[in-house]
Scaffold this motif. Structure first.
Motif, mmCIF file in Angstrom:
data_model
loop_
_atom_site.group_PDB
_atom_site.id
_atom_site.type_symbol
_atom_site.label_atom_id
_atom_site.label_comp_id
_atom_site.label_asym_id
_atom_site.label_seq_id
_atom_site.Cartn_x
_atom_site.Cartn_y
_atom_site.Cartn_z
ATOM 1 N N LEU A 13 0.842 -1.191 0.000
ATOM 2 C CA LEU A 13 0.000 0.000 0.000
ATOM 3 C C LEU A 13 0.877 1.241 0.000
ATOM 4 C CD1 LEU A 13 -2.786 -0.891 2.616
ATOM 5 C CD2 LEU A 13 -2.871 -1.086 0.127
ATOM 6 N N PRO A 14 0.481 2.248 -0.766
ATOM 7 C CA PRO A 14 1.231 3.507 -0.755
ATOM 8 C C PRO A 14 0.940 4.285 0.529
ATOM 9 C CG PRO A 14 -0.778 3.774 -2.021
ATOM 10 C CD PRO A 14 -0.703 2.311 -1.626
ATOM 11 N N SER A 15 1.645 5.374 0.741
ATOM 12 C CA SER A 15 1.254 6.300 1.807
ATOM 13 C C SER A 15 -0.180 6.713 1.502
ATOM 14 C CB SER A 15 2.144 7.530 1.812
ATOM 15 O OG SER A 15 3.465 7.184 2.121
ATOM 16 N N LEU A 16 -1.005 6.741 2.526
ATOM 17 C CA LEU A 16 -2.408 7.059 2.282
ATOM 18 C C LEU A 16 -3.016 7.718 3.501
ATOM 19 C CD1 LEU A 16 -4.270 4.736 3.924
ATOM 20 C CD2 LEU A 16 -3.323 3.316 2.114
ATOM 21 N N ARG A 17 -4.208 8.205 3.312
ATOM 22 C CA ARG A 17 -4.966 8.775 4.419
ATOM 23 C C ARG A 17 -6.238 7.951 4.560
ATOM 24 N NH1 ARG A 17 -5.412 15.051 5.237
ATOM 25 N NH2 ARG A 17 -3.489 14.534 6.339
ATOM 26 N N PHE A 18 -6.433 7.411 5.751
ATOM 27 C CA PHE A 18 -7.693 6.756 6.066
ATOM 28 C C PHE A 18 -8.608 7.826 6.635
ATOM 29 C CE2 PHE A 18 -10.645 4.979 9.067
ATOM 30 C CZ PHE A 18 -11.229 3.977 8.320
ATOM 31 N N ILE A 19 -9.788 8.003 6.036
ATOM 32 C CA ILE A 19 -10.761 8.977 6.525
ATOM 33 C C ILE A 19 -12.007 8.221 6.970
ATOM 34 C CG2 ILE A 19 -12.221 10.957 5.936
ATOM 35 C CD1 ILE A 19 -10.079 11.849 3.972
ATOM 36 N N GLY A 20 -12.478 8.569 8.168
ATOM 37 C CA GLY A 20 -13.656 7.896 8.688
ATOM 38 C C GLY A 20 -14.085 8.466 10.018
ATOM 39 N N LYS A 21 -14.722 7.613 10.791
ATOM 40 C CA LYS A 21 -15.180 7.976 12.127
ATOM 41 C C LYS A 21 -14.663 6.923 13.105
ATOM 42 C CE LYS A 21 -19.316 10.395 10.564
ATOM 43 N NZ LYS A 21 -19.277 11.702 11.214
ATOM 44 N N ARG A 22 -14.262 7.376 14.279
ATOM 45 C CA ARG A 22 -13.627 6.532 15.295
ATOM 46 C C ARG A 22 -14.638 6.099 16.351
ATOM 47 N NH1 ARG A 22 -11.876 7.889 20.314
ATOM 48 N NH2 ARG A 22 -10.172 6.679 21.199
ATOM 49 N N TYR A 23 -14.545 4.810 16.708
ATOM 50 C CA TYR A 23 -15.378 4.239 17.763
ATOM 51 C C TYR A 23 -14.479 3.487 18.742
ATOM 52 C CZ TYR A 23 -18.740 5.253 14.104
ATOM 53 O OH TYR A 23 -19.459 5.899 13.139
ATOM 54 N N THR A 24 -14.986 3.257 19.945
ATOM 55 C CA THR A 24 -14.237 2.511 20.959
ATOM 56 C C THR A 24 -15.108 1.367 21.466
ATOM 57 O OG1 THR A 24 -15.027 3.821 22.830
ATOM 58 C CG2 THR A 24 -13.044 4.636 21.667
ATOM 59 N N ASN A 25 -14.579 0.619 22.411
ATOM 60 C CA ASN A 25 -15.353 -0.474 22.995
ATOM 61 C C ASN A 25 -16.664 0.015 23.611
ATOM 62 O OD1 ASN A 25 -13.755 -2.690 22.319
ATOM 63 N ND2 ASN A 25 -12.383 -2.341 24.048
ATOM 64 N N ALA A 26 -16.706 1.269 24.044
ATOM 65 C CA ALA A 26 -17.933 1.823 24.616
ATOM 66 C C ALA A 26 -19.053 1.914 23.577
ATOM 67 C CB ALA A 26 -17.651 3.211 25.211
ATOM 68 N N ASP A 27 -18.697 1.906 22.287
ATOM 69 C CA ASP A 27 -19.690 1.999 21.214
ATOM 70 C C ASP A 27 -20.203 0.637 20.755
ATOM 71 O OD1 ASP A 27 -19.592 4.920 20.750
ATOM 72 O OD2 ASP A 27 -17.502 4.494 20.203
ATOM 73 N N ARG A 28 -19.640 -0.429 21.293
ATOM 74 C CA ARG A 28 -20.042 -1.781 20.883
ATOM 75 C C ARG A 28 -21.455 -2.112 21.364
ATOM 76 N NH1 ARG A 28 -16.064 -5.754 19.472
ATOM 77 N NH2 ARG A 28 -13.968 -5.004 19.870
ATOM 78 N N ILE A 29 -22.186 -2.780 20.511
ATOM 79 C CA ILE A 29 -23.399 -3.492 20.909
ATOM 80 C C ILE A 29 -23.198 -4.874 20.301
ATOM 81 C CG2 ILE A 29 -25.900 -3.673 20.736
ATOM 82 C CD1 ILE A 29 -26.008 -0.627 20.447
ATOM 83 N N GLY A 30 -22.493 -5.727 21.019
ATOM 84 C CA GLY A 30 -22.029 -6.997 20.460
ATOM 85 C C GLY A 30 -20.822 -6.736 19.578
ATOM 86 N N GLY A 31 -21.004 -6.016 18.517
ATOM 87 C CA GLY A 31 -19.954 -5.589 17.599
ATOM 88 C C GLY A 31 -20.256 -4.166 17.161
#
Length: 174
Positions: A13-31
């Motif tokens: 993979l080349p240098s890249l930027r991952f763009i998205g939204k971050r979640y933690t274990n507190a956001d899990r509902i099963g997965g």
């Protein structure tokens, strides 16, 4: 049939930027399936697709994870988004992670969506090590970076037995 690894490969993979939204274990509902539902309901992938695309790599929607394995509960992050060209500006409401050029080890996991394809981390790690790809990259906070890649059409089109393929990758150290 339960989920099984059908292919192991190394990609670059080349240098890249991952763009998205971050979640933690507190956001899990099963997965994190409910978070994926939010993404589709809100059209967030459509917003990211308008930003461009990385050329000459396998791509798709990404579930990007990172954590320090010595403290998983406190450091685990699950991001939903896409790999995009480096320096792509993140739209309002999105965050990003800049990732260096790197090799990644990738397993193709074949199975039915409700039959264990999301529970193969340990199997993939073992397979990578068997294949001589066990030197995993850590970031500046000692976090390993790994991802689920929902590649179209592998993930979106079932084979004759109703199976799909989930790509599971991890960043490798030099």
């Amino acid at each position: 049939m339960s989920a099984k690894i059908t292919k192991v490969t190394k990609e670059h993979l080349p240098s890249l930027r991952f763009i998205g939204k971050r979640y933690t274990n507190a956001d899990r509902i099963g997965g994190f399936g409910h978070k994926w539902g939010e993404w589709f309901e809100n059209g967030w992938f459509t917003s990211l697709e308008k930003l461009g695309e990385l050329k000459n790599i396998e791509n798709g929607y990404i579930g990007f994870m990172r954590c320090d394995f010595s403290s998983i509960e406190n450091t685990f992050e699950y991001w939903i988004g896409m790999f995009l060209p480096e320096n792509t500006e993140a739209p309002d409401g999105f965050a990003f992670i800049d990732l260096p050029e790197s090799d990644v080890a990738v397993c193709w996991i074949s199975g039915k969506e409700n039959d264990g394809i999301y529970d193969m981390h340990g199997d993939c790690i073992s397979k990578f090590k068997e294949e001589g790809m066990g030197n995993f990259r850590s970031d500046y906070e000692n976090r390993a970076c790994f991802f689920e890649r929902y590649n179209c059409p592998r993930f979106t089109e079932q084979d004759a037995d109703g199976n799909i393929i989930l790509d599971y990758g991890i960043y490798l150290a030099d």
